[in-house]
Enzyme design. Sequence first.
Site, PDB file in Angstrom:
ATOM      1  N   ARG A 218       0.566  14.864  13.159  1.00  0.00           N
ATOM      2  CA  ARG A 218       0.820  14.468  11.560  1.00  0.00           C
ATOM      3  C   ARG A 218       0.773  15.766  10.692  1.00  0.00           C
ATOM      4  NH1 ARG A 218      -1.299   8.729   9.920  1.00  0.00           N
ATOM      5  NH2 ARG A 218       0.563   8.736   8.351  1.00  0.00           N
TER       6      ARG A 218
ATOM      7  N   LYS B   1       0.776  -1.155  -0.033  1.00  0.00           N
ATOM      8  CA  LYS B   1       0.068   0.109  -0.017  1.00  0.00           C
ATOM      9  C   LYS B   1       0.729   1.381   0.089  1.00  0.00           C
ATOM     10  CE  LYS B   1      -1.705   1.495   4.068  1.00  0.00           C
ATOM     11  NZ  LYS B   1      -1.429   2.922   4.506  1.00  0.00           N
ATOM     12  N   ASN B   2       2.049   1.315   0.829  1.00  0.00           N
ATOM     13  CA  ASN B   2       2.587   2.491   1.043  1.00  0.00           C
ATOM     14  C   ASN B   2       3.626   2.861  -0.043  1.00  0.00           C
ATOM     15  OD1 ASN B   2       1.110   3.259   3.262  1.00  0.00           O
ATOM     16  ND2 ASN B   2       2.661   2.777   4.980  1.00  0.00           N
TER      17      ASN B   2
ATOM     18  N   CYS C  20      -4.765  13.132  12.990  1.00  0.00           N
ATOM     19  CA  CYS C  20      -5.530  11.863  12.927  1.00  0.00           C
ATOM     20  C   CYS C  20      -5.610  10.950  13.964  1.00  0.00           C
ATOM     21  CB  CYS C  20      -5.071  11.061  11.458  1.00  0.00           C
ATOM     22  SG  CYS C  20      -3.595  10.210  11.928  1.00  0.00           S
TER      23      CYS C  20
HETATM   24  N1  EPU Z   1       6.214  14.936  10.723  1.00  0.00           N
HETATM   25  C1  EPU Z   1       6.086  16.524  10.779  1.00  0.00           C
HETATM   26  N2  EPU Z   1       6.187  17.192   9.845  1.00  0.00           N
HETATM   27  C2  EPU Z   1       6.008  16.524   8.394  1.00  0.00           C
HETATM   28  C3  EPU Z   1       6.075  15.155   8.272  1.00  0.00           C
HETATM   29  C4  EPU Z   1       6.237  14.437   9.565  1.00  0.00           C
HETATM   30  O1  EPU Z   1       6.145  16.745  12.137  1.00  0.00           O
HETATM   31  O2  EPU Z   1       6.020  17.697   7.654  1.00  0.00           O
HETATM   32  C5  EPU Z   1       6.325  13.987  11.639  1.00  0.00           C
HETATM   33  C6  EPU Z   1       5.025  13.059  11.784  1.00  0.00           C
HETATM   34  O3  EPU Z   1       3.983  13.692  12.677  1.00  0.00           O
HETATM   35  C7  EPU Z   1       5.641  11.814  12.601  1.00  0.00           C
HETATM   36  C8  EPU Z   1       7.131  11.694  11.869  1.00  0.00           C
HETATM   37  O4  EPU Z   1       7.337  12.947  11.550  1.00  0.00           O
HETATM   38  O5  EPU Z   1       5.750  11.994  13.808  1.00  0.00           O
HETATM   39  C9  EPU Z   1       7.070  10.699  11.050  1.00  0.00           C
HETATM   40  O6  EPU Z   1       6.182  10.798  10.040  1.00  0.00           O
HETATM   41  P1  EPU Z   1       6.266  10.288   8.412  1.00  0.00           P
HETATM   42  O7  EPU Z   1       6.047  11.570   7.954  1.00  0.00           O
HETATM   43  O8  EPU Z   1       7.307   9.608   8.184  1.00  0.00           O
HETATM   44  O9  EPU Z   1       4.831   9.421   8.263  1.00  0.00           O
HETATM   45  P2  EPU Z   1       3.966   9.673   6.904  1.00  0.00           P
HETATM   46  O10 EPU Z   1       4.961   9.778   5.917  1.00  0.00           O
HETATM   47  O11 EPU Z   1       2.861  10.540   6.990  1.00  0.00           O
HETATM   48  C10 EPU Z   1       4.153   6.913   6.396  1.00  0.00           C
HETATM   49  C11 EPU Z   1       3.201   5.972   6.199  1.00  0.00           C
HETATM   50  C12 EPU Z   1       2.596   5.459   7.552  1.00  0.00           C
HETATM   51  C13 EPU Z   1       3.892   5.001   8.454  1.00  0.00           C
HETATM   52  C14 EPU Z   1       4.764   6.222   8.664  1.00  0.00           C
HETATM   53  C15 EPU Z   1       6.146   5.887   9.402  1.00  0.00           C
HETATM   54  C16 EPU Z   1       2.492   6.208   3.991  1.00  0.00           C
HETATM   55  C17 EPU Z   1       1.436   6.446   3.468  1.00  0.00           C
HETATM   56  N3  EPU Z   1       2.163   6.065   5.246  1.00  0.00           N
HETATM   57  O12 EPU Z   1       3.666   8.189   6.870  1.00  0.00           O
HETATM   58  O13 EPU Z   1       1.992   4.208   7.441  1.00  0.00           O
HETATM   59  O14 EPU Z   1       3.311   4.640   9.818  1.00  0.00           O
HETATM   60  O15 EPU Z   1       5.381   6.750   7.183  1.00  0.00           O
HETATM   61  O16 EPU Z   1       6.948   4.853   9.030  1.00  0.00           O
HETATM   62  O17 EPU Z   1       3.667   5.849   3.576  1.00  0.00           O
HETATM   63  C18 EPU Z   1       0.060   2.577   7.876  1.00  0.00           C
HETATM   64  O18 EPU Z   1       0.457   2.342   6.852  1.00  0.00           O
HETATM   65  O19 EPU Z   1      -0.568   2.382   8.734  1.00  0.00           O
HETATM   66  C19 EPU Z   1       0.891   4.117   8.232  1.00  0.00           C
HETATM   67  C20 EPU Z   1       0.297   4.906   9.003  1.00  0.00           C
END
Ligand code: EPU
Length: 417
Positions: free
Chosen positions: A122, A22-23, A117
């Site tokens: 996030r 998915k990701n 969320c």
């Molecule tokens: N963060 C910030 N600012 C930003 C971006 C991120 O503060 O601009 C923080 C987030 O709040 C979090 C941390 O940085 O505390 C890491 O977040 P990240 O951006 O890596 O998460 P994401 O990209 O939104 C993806 C996956 C998630 C997975 C996380 C961590 C996708 C679509 N989603 O989310 O998947 O948990 O990386 O590995 O790729 C799931 O599949 O159940 C899921 C939640």
Amino acid sequence: MDKLILAGGAPLAGEVAISGAKNAALPILCASLLTAEPLQLTNLPHLNDISTMLRLLAQMGVEVTLDGPSGLVLDAKGLNNPLAPYDLVKTMRASILVLGPLVARCGEARVSLPGGCAIGARPVDQHIKGLQAMGAEVTVEAGYVHAKAKRLKGARICTDMVTVTGTENLMMAAVLADGETIIDNAARAPEVVDLANCLVSMGAQISGAGTDVIRIRGVERLSGAQHRIMPDRIETGTYLCAAAATGGEVRLTQTSAAYLDAVVDKLMDAGCDVVTERDAIRLKAPQRLKAVSLRTAPYPAFPTDMQAQFMAINAVADGVATIRETIFENRFMHANELMRLGADIQIEGSNAIVRGVARLEGATVMATDLRASASLVIAGLVAQGETTIDRIYHLDRGYERIEEKLAKLGARVRRAH
Ligand code: EPU
């Protein structure tokens, strides 16, 4: 709302095929926005999040054609509406992944802010900061991010924290920018590498994906390509945990242990035998698992997306485990539900202390997010008697045909409407 009803106690046994990730699929679908030529994808999982992303792309003018049982052709020749409306974004945070490609290809984008969320706040400040560094004018008004740039310019970007979708968004923005972009502190996750591989097949010039410094030399235009989505490492890990918790023996096919080192190590510490084949993994569980402590951190460390599943296996393991969540501030919601089944868990800030119990008892529990739901499924497979999991729409966002796959492994499971 659909429910899942499980009768626990049967060890999982047999073979099941793992779906595409998915990701990895979500950002790669968005990569179709970067070209006026068709992008042909295979091994896409049938999931609600994928359908949501396809609806989002279709309303922007992308033509989507089915191509075999798990294939699609996306054609963004007619892309004419660089807008991601609130109605679609609110159901899926990954919608923010259209921002980078839209600015790069159309010179502007309006994307609803995904907001908070269940698992944490996030924010998307790093996505915005990176685009600004590339010369985009970004405003946030009435809940929408509005980004504009005639042509993005290469820049050096160092993100404040490791962000997976942030790295993916900026990488997609940079492929059509003028000059070289360097993303420092980049996410090293395999899904970032899968996206980079797809972009390279489309003609992008990217090096360093999979390390924490990614270099992208912008090109004038990208072409169409064919790409197979990588296997889902989190779905793989989830079935391994389900087999481990039930004392089972399974073989998972069409997947690889290559991206699961941290998870496989913990399963072996818990007493499981894990054998990796070229495109499959076998696991044989001991009579009773040993408790395993862990700490989540960005890849290649232990994934936050496997934390809930390990809480479920520790709930019935021998001993006491400490689980530390360092990525999301509110990702222990499954703990309360696991306690309804008889688990002994104490939450102290970002630590969960799990004392293994001899048995869990079936009950009605509620799924709160995707991976929390997976942990409840694992616990329900172990618990004595019947467990009903409410609100399983979360599961359908990320696990393809879960009740069918579990049933194939001998689980007594059914869906009720
Ligand atoms: N963060 C910030 N600012 C930003 C971006 C991120 O503060 O601009 C923080 C987030 O709040 C979090 C941390 O940085 O505390 C890491 O977040 P990240 O951006 O890596 O998460 P994401 O990209 O939104 C993806 C996956 C998630 C997975 C996380 C961590 C996708 C679509 N989603 O989310 O998947 O948990 O990386 O590995 O790729 C799931 O599949 O159940 C899921 C939640």
